[in-house]
Structures are given as C-alpha cells and as structure tokens.
Design an enzyme around this catalytic site. Structure first.
Site, PDB file in Angstrom:
ATOM      1  CE  LYS A   1      -4.303   1.502   2.145  1.00 32.00           C
ATOM      2  NZ  LYS A   1      -5.445   1.037   2.943  1.00 32.00           N
TER       3      LYS A   1
ATOM      4  NE  ARG B   1     -22.464  -3.948   3.476  1.00 33.24           N
ATOM      5  CZ  ARG B   1     -21.483  -4.011   2.600  1.00 33.24           C
ATOM      6  NH1 ARG B   1     -20.342  -4.546   2.941  1.00 33.24           N
ATOM      7  NH2 ARG B   1     -21.625  -3.522   1.403  1.00 33.24           N
TER       8      ARG B   1
ATOM      9  CD  GLU C   1     -19.605  -2.138   8.153  1.00 35.60           C
ATOM     10  OE1 GLU C   1     -19.722  -3.234   7.532  1.00 35.60           O
ATOM     11  OE2 GLU C   1     -18.716  -1.297   7.886  1.00 35.60           O
TER      12      GLU C   1
END
Ligand SMILES: Cc1ncc(C[n+]2csc(CCOP(=O)(O)OP(=O)(O)O)c2C)c(N)n1
Length: 638
Positions: free
Chosen positions: A284, A398, A370
């Site tokens: 990353k 969600r 979630e």
C-alpha cells in the site's frame, strides 16, 4: 516540484492502446501512471495509498482483459484512480472528488469502463458473479473480474459470494489484492490465514491448471512455484480455503512485478473454466516514500506537497464532532468499567482510537463487519455490559436487520454512535448519512437523538451511557463543531425532551441536529424583517417531544421542521403525530425541510447543502412562503 515526463502514458488514450505494448513498455506505463496518480492526488486529495498499490495490477488487467466488454469490478473502488487514468479520464483527474468533477469511486454513469459502482466494501464478488451469470445466460458480456482487498474480504458478504461462486462453478476471476492493510492494520483470522499463505512465497497453484501453469512461468520463479505448491497441497484437507470453496487458487504473486502479473493473468484467462482466485501481494502506498512509511500508508489524504509529502490539513477553530465523541467516551469509560466500544475497521475515523489507547482491552475492532458488530454489541449488552457501537451512518445501513432483529426486538441497550450523519462532501452519494433517522425511528423502542452542536453531543454520550432501558442512538455530522462551550462533564438529557433556544410569536423553526445553526441564522434575518421567530432544538426524533411540538403549533402561524436527513425522517414523524391528533386541521402552516429525494453527487458539504436547499437562506424562504410572504426579498444573503 516539476511534474515528471510521462511519455508512455501520453500515448495511451484508452485500454485498447495497451494491447500492443511490450512487457517493458507496460512496466514503463505503470511508472507513468504512478507519477500521474501522485501529482493529481496532490492537488485534489483522495485515496492515495490504495491507488498506488494497484498501479501495476491495473495496467496488467487492462493489458490482458478487454473492458468494457469484460467487466472489471473494483471492490470499494477507492483504489480506482489508475483505472480512471487508463480509461479516458486522465484529463479530468484534477476535478476528482469535487463538485461537477470525477467521483472518487467507480460510477456506471461516469464511464462504460466502470462496470459496477461502489463505495461500500465487499460487494465486488457478488456483482462479478452476477455478470458471469449474465454472460452464461446469453447477455453480451465478457469475463467478470472482481478485485478485492484483504481488508474487504473480511466481510461476510464476500464469503457468501465466494461460497455461491464456488457452488455455481462458473468461469470468473477474483483478484485478492493483499497488502496486509485495511484502513488500519486488518484484524482477524482471515488476515492471519492470508499471511500464512504467503509465508512460503512465491507461487502455488493446484489442480488441473498447475503443471501447465508452472511450465509457463519464467525460469527463476518456476522452482519456487513448485515448492509453494507442495507447501499448499501439504495442508490438511488438501488445499487452501479458497479451493475448499471451489475456486482454483493461484498465488501468491508479486503485484508489482509486471512479468509475473502478465504471465499469471494471461495463463488464467487462457485456461480457466471455473472460478479462479489470484492472490496478488502488493504494498500500500507503493513507490511514494511518504506513503509507504506512514502508519496509515496515506489511505486517505488531503492535498499535499509532493516533495515532502506534507499534507495541507486546515486547522479548525473548533474540535471535530468525532474528537468530542472520542474524548467524552474515554471520560465515561474511566468512570464505568462496563462501557465497551466496537468499531468495524474504523478506529481512527470514529475516534475510538482514543479509547483504544487508554483502555485497549475494552475496544473491539471487528474488521469490516458491521452486521457482526451490531449483533456482537447486542450480545455484550445482554451480558450486562454497556456497549457503544460506533459506525458511520452510511455503513450502519449494512447492519440494519441486526439492529431490528438482534437489538431492537429484544430491547437491548446498545448505544449507537452514528458519525458522518448528513452529507459528507468529497466521498459523495455512496457515503451520505441520509437515512438513519428514518430507518431507526420506525423501530419500536428505539431512542434516536441528534446533536445540534458539539456540547449537545457530549451530553448525548453521557445520556446514552446511563440509559439501560433499550437501544439508543445519537447522530452527529462530519467535520468540526460550531465552537460551543463544552461542559466539564456530559449532562444527562431528559429522554424525549427538546429545548427552546429563542422565543418568538409568529414563526417556529424546529430543528433536529446541526440544522440548528442555520435555523438560528435564518431567524436573525427574519427578525431583521420584523418577523418574530421561535427556534427549538428537538434533540430527539424518538421519542418526540410532543408537548413542545404541540405548543409550537398552537402558538405560531407557521412551523418549519429542518433536518439533515432523507424524507421519511423527523419531519414525517412530526406530520404523523399532527395528523393523528387533529392538529393539522387547525390552521397552522407546516413545512418539512429534508434532503431531497435524490442522491447528491460529491462536492463540498456547503455546496451539497446548497443543492439540497437546506441553507439558512432556504430556511428563511420556506418560512416566508409558509407565512404567505413572497420569498427572496432579502437585501443580503441569509
Ligand atoms: C461496508 C464498509 N465499511 C467500511 C468501509 C470503509 N473503508 C473503506 S476502504 C476500507 C479498507 C479497505 O481495505 P482493503 O480492502 O484491504 O483495501 P486497501 O485500502 O488496503 O487497498 C474501509 C474499512 C467501507 N468502504 N465499506
């Protein structure tokens, strides 16, 4: 710093131009794309680290597959900047995430190369499988390729899709972009499992593709591939988790090595007959030192100076709502050892990192999960703890069935701390916190509060901490507060009671949440025009302060409700109550101001609220119309 030359990229107008390029030229193209990402994001801000990590992968995918016929589905799609640059949007990258400009995510309306829109995570495998089925059922579409990160594959929906794809056995490709990072370091068994898979680097491949595939690899990595294959086949059960689910597994491979990427993608494309998972390891922030060395890998940045990496963060005058929440929760947790907190992969975004520092064992980062976060909180509440489930408004969507079925239905005292409520700016419509008041207030027994300013937020944290009778939620916006003086300690609010901020006699403005500030501005303007205005802060969407609302309606010629949420929220509840009690028939003019029934594209929050017609000027105009006075007669803007 001068912008570096990008001679190879300058020759590329679209993905078709990649097809004739040699491996060396594609390597050069990736270098150019990386420069382009860095220089454009330095001027706009955005998701830098994730996009830098997939530069080579994006170039290789576009060199091997043919979008838009083939469907490339980016998970979350925050890493799609190289894809945008290569698919005809390079000249608009300077407009990224701004009003009227390119979205920060993939959007079907923006380009035919954006096969599927996203912004929330872990949807790509399901969508790609849908495309694969479409193809097999005769639709004119090519290969389906999902690209998903190791953070995003931690969500249940990704497994549901892998499980179904393995069962269907249709040809499709899942590229697992494994950088050992989510926004924060990823959590959970999956993350450990993936690390285990590449501990023996570099290449492993099983089943029928294996032998052919290995012999197609360049000499130096062929040996490694054999070794890794044996390593993987040696696992109890015979293969990787992905193979158990019915996928062919290839990897791990070096996602910055163009040779490996092209070889593997071409071989897979030529030979796959069923679902294939290609495990690609990336870094990353790759290729930009300040990003690679930062703890957050520059996941999301504001504008920055390219040579130093220094970000231009504006210094606010007031603390952010997030930090007021984070600090207050630490204070409350220090007094009450039953307080625990849950985040779904957003410890710093939610401000829970403060509690993590102070009480690490009482904060749970569950990964991008979630649904699990909500039910886990429900279980902890049932066990006698006082859980704060801190989830952005948009991501709480969600966990809705879990809120209904696991929490509300059982009356469990889970505290929902809902950050980023309202319009959020550059992240645009996928991240708008528009619906929570509506979808929470319709649940029996749910208490729903909205903070009018940061001092009220502090009170709401304390109120929620002390409330054990059932579920309770409080919402607050992105960004900094209004400069309200913070109390030493959060005060307990009386449940279901609002407050009158200023008293008048002709018009009442009744706000929920930070619309309060604009209503006060509108009241000033209206008073200057000789109209006597009451401003009341409802504080609670549920239970509603019906005494207050009754008084406002009985004693004013017009009442205007204002909220930063979708239709069907607070205003609708007020109207229901007025209709039910016959008060709609008594002559008081009622207006409800909400977000409009559209998805509002990215821009600055101020521009978005202007588009939504929720500014102080809009409030004043609506009030004047309700009073029967022609709007827009102000000399200066409200
Ligand atoms: C449902 C949902 N929850 C939370 C987020 C916030 N979010 C955006 S990107 C991200 C991390 C993604 O990690 P990964 O998939 O590994 O991609 P990377 O950025 O590391 O390339 C998170 C948690 C989201 N987009 N969607």
């Amino acid at each position: 710093m001068d912008k570096p030359l990008t001679p190879t990229l300058d020759r590329v107008a679209g993905p078709a131009d990649l097809k004739g390029l040699s491996q060396g030229e594609l390597t050069q193209l990736a270098k150019d794309v990386r420069h382009e990402v860095i220089s454009s994001v330095s001027q706009t801000g955005g998701h830098l680290g994730s996009s830098l990590g997939v530069v080579e992968l994006t170039v290789a995918l576009h060199a091997v597959f043919n979008t838009p016929f083939d469907k490339l589905v980016w998970d979350v799609s925050h890493q799609c900047y190289p894809h945008k640059i290569l698919t005809g949007r390079r000249d608009r990258m300077h407009t990224l995430r701004q009003g009227g400009g390119l979205a920060g995510f993939c959007k079907r309306t923006e380009s035919e190369h954006d096969a599927f829109g996203a912004g929330h995570s872990s949807t790509s495998i399901s969508a790609a499988l849908g495309f694969a089925m479409g193809r097999d059922m005769g639709q004119p579409t090519g290969d389906a390729i999902a690209v998903i990160g190791d953070g995003s594959i931690s969500a249940g929906m990704a497994y549901e899709a892998l499980n179904h794809a393995g069962h269907l056995g249709k040809r499709m490709f899942v590229i697992l972009n494994d950088n050992e990072m989510s926004i924060a370091p990823p959590v959970g068994a999956m993350s450990k499992y993936l690390s285990g898979l590449y501990a023996g680097t570099p290449l492993g491949k099983l089943k029928d593709m294996a032998e052919d595939f290995e012999s197609a690899l360049p000499g130096p990595i062929r040996e490694g591939a054999r070794r890794a294959r044996q390593l993987v086949t040696g696992f109890p059960g015979g293969g990787t988790l992905f193979e158990e689910l019915g996928f062919d597994y290839i990897g791990p491979i070096d996602g910055h090595d163009m040779g490996q990427l092209l070889t593997v993608l071409r071989a897979a494309r030529a030979r796959a007959s069923g679902p294939v998972l290609i495990h690609v390891c990336t870094v990353k922030g790759k290729g930009y030192k300040p990003a690679e060395t930062a703890a957050d890998k520059y996941h999301g940045v504001s504008k920055f100076d390219v040579s130093s990496g220094a970000q231009k963060k504006s210094k606010g005058n007031a603390p952010s709502y997030t930090s007021v929440f984070g600090k207050t929760l630490v204070e409350e947790a220090a007094r009450d050892s039953r307080i625990v907190a849950i985040t779904a992969a957003m410890p710093s975004g939610t401000g829970l990192d403060m509690m993590q520092d102070r009480f690490p064992r009482r904060v749970f980062d569950v990964g991008i999960a979630e649904q699990h976060a909500v039910t886990f909180a429900g279980g902890m509440a049932a066990a006698g703890l006082r859980p704060f489930c801190a989830i952005y408004s948009t991501f709480l969507q969600r966990g809705y069935d879990q809120i209904v079925h696991d929490v509300a239905l059982q009356g469990l005292p889970v505290r929902f701390a809902i950050d980023r409520a309202g319009l959020v700016g550059a992240d645009g419509s996928t991240h708008a916190g528009a619906f929570d008041v509506a979808f929470l207030s319709n649940l029996p027994g749910m208490v729903v509060m909205a903070a009018g300013d940061e001092a009220e937020l502090k009170d709401m944290v304390a109120t929620a901490a002390a409330f054990d009778e059932g579920p309770i939620a409080f919402r607050y916006p992105r960004g900094e507060g209004v400069g309200a003086e913070l109390p030493e300690r959060g005060r307990l609010l009386e449940i279901g009671k609002g407050r009158v901020i200023r008293e008048g006699s002709q018009l009442a403005l009744l706000t929920l949440g930070p619309a309060l500030g604009d209503a006060l501005k509108a009241a000033e303007e209206l008073e200057a025009r000789g109209i006597s205005v009451t401003v009341a802060d409802a504080r609670f969407a549920k239970p509603m302060d019906t005494d207050l609302i009754g008084q406002l309606v009985d004693n004013h010629a017009a009442v205007v409700t204002v909220e930063h949420g979708a239709e069907g929220g607070f205003g609708a509840l007020v109207l229901h109550w007025l209709a039910r009690t016959g008060r709609l028939d008594r002559g008081c003019a009622i207006r409800t101001m909400t977000l409009p029934d559209t998805f509002i594209e990215q821009a600055s929050p101020a521009e978005m609220y202007a588009e939504a017609k929720l500014t102080a000027r809009d409030i004043a105009d609506t009030a004047l119309t309700a009073l029967g006075v022609a709007p827009g007669h102000f000399a200066k803007p409200a």
